[in-house]
Design an enzyme around this catalytic site. Structure first.
Site, PDB file in Angstrom:
ATOM      1  CD  GLU A 266      -2.320   9.874  -2.228  1.00 41.59           C
ATOM      2  OE1 GLU A 266      -3.174   8.989  -2.497  1.00 41.59           O
ATOM      3  OE2 GLU A 266      -2.017  10.175  -1.054  1.00 41.59           O
ATOM      4  CG  HIS A 285      -3.140   6.561   0.235  1.00 41.85           C
ATOM      5  ND1 HIS A 285      -3.826   7.664  -0.210  1.00 41.85           N
ATOM      6  CD2 HIS A 285      -3.843   6.107   1.310  1.00 41.85           C
ATOM      7  CE1 HIS A 285      -4.889   7.868   0.546  1.00 41.85           C
ATOM      8  NE2 HIS A 285      -4.914   6.925   1.488  1.00 41.85           N
TER       9      HIS A 285
END
Length: 325
Positions: A266, A285
């Site tokens: 990420e 997310h």
């Protein structure tokens, strides 16, 4: 004398307004994104408190922070914090468990419905001028009557089970710590083995932490046990799923679809094969990322800082592992 705080996440005007609402006048907040390298070195050297959501709080960072009393996580999972290093340096770590649970639960159900009704695909097609009124109906489903397998029956898993049942599902679950018979009866859910959950479920959602035992918990073998009409939802942590194995399963239609809010890397790499698939719903997310949650976790964070400054113990301290001798 003011206490000095570093807030590590990306900030916007609204974020600053919320922080200004909850911080005390004797608190000086430095925003990591606003600082150049020189000012970062000074800020971390002088900081008394660190607030993080996903920013990595590493040993290297803590070695430069001799005055830190508390690392405050705005969330529950602390896999972005080096707990061992914090323990060695005598730094407490606190979290905000349960503060984002409703947000995560709602997104879980929303992702299930979006996958089942192809909303992410049909939104794009409709905006591009394609009127697909009939083409997808034979591959769209309702939650009603389906078996929902919940992996992880903590606070979030229980709420997901309750809300899912309201849509008419039969809920089964697996957790390394089985609930009592009384609680299973109260929730109306059934315990099954891990393999049985995979093979019986139409819907599978993950609500477990990332620990060594759960890394790549869902890989080739586990995916092969799932129904070809099953959907998989991950709002937990990315590395729980072997992304390459999942991509291969989805490419050859061994699964109906997957919704992923968390990823192995990420921000996600643009060449991730999962991003090329129409049967994947991808989000960055944001399961616990509502305005409601942000206000709650920041309020709790600054309340904890005030407690420590007053000589009290912070709420929701995370157990850290001391250095072995």
């Amino acid at each position: 004398m003011s206490c000095k705080i570093i807030y590590f996440e990306k900030v916007f005007t609204a974020t600053r307004e919320i922080i200004n609402t909850y911080k005390s006048v004797d608190m000086e907040v430095n925003y990591w994104v606003d600082l150049n390298d020189e000012k970062r070195e000074q800020a971390i050297r002088e900081a008394n408190y660190l607030i993080t959501a996903s920013y990595p709080i590493t040993r290297e960072l803590l070695e430069k922070a001799p005055n830190v009393k508390l690392i405050q996580k705005t969330g529950s999972g602390v896999d972005n914090i080096d707990l061992k290093a914090a323990a060695e340096f005598g730094i407490h770590v606190a979290s905000t468990p349960g503060a984002n649970s409703n947000s995560v639960v709602e997104l879980t159900i929303g992702m299930i419905i979006s996958l089942y009704r192809k909303l992410h695909v049909l939104d794009r097609l409709t905006k591009n001028g394609e009127w697909k009124m009939w083409e997808y109906r034979t591959t769209m489903f309702e939650m009603n009557g389906k078996t929902h397998g919940v992996i992880g029956i903590g606070n979030i898993g229980k709420k997901v089970a309750q809300l899912s049942k309201a849509f008419g599902t039969n809920v089964i679950y697996y957790d390394v710590n089985r609930l009592s018979t009384e609680e299973e009866k109260e929730l109306g859910i059934t315990y099954v083995t891990f393999d049985n959950l995979l093979s019986q479920s139409d819907i599978i959602s993950l609500h477990i932490p990332l620990i060594p035992e759960t890394r790549n918990l869902i890989s080739d073998k586990e995916l092969s046990l799932m129904k070809s009409t099953a959907i998989l939802v991950n709002v937990a942590r990315g590395n729980i799923i072997d992304e390459q194995a999942l991509a291969e399963s989805l490419k050859c239609n061994r699964l109906l679809g997957a919704a992923l809010d968390t990823w192995a890397a990420e921000p996600i790499n643009s060449d991730n094969p999962l991003l090329q698939l129409d049967n994947v719903l991808a989000t960055p997310h944001i399961a616990g990322g509502t305005r409601d949650v942000l206000e709650t976790v920041l309020r709790l964070s600054f309340e904890n800082i005030r407690k420590v400054e007053a000589g009290s113990i912070a709420d929701n301290l995370v157990k850290v592992v001391s250095k072995s001798v």
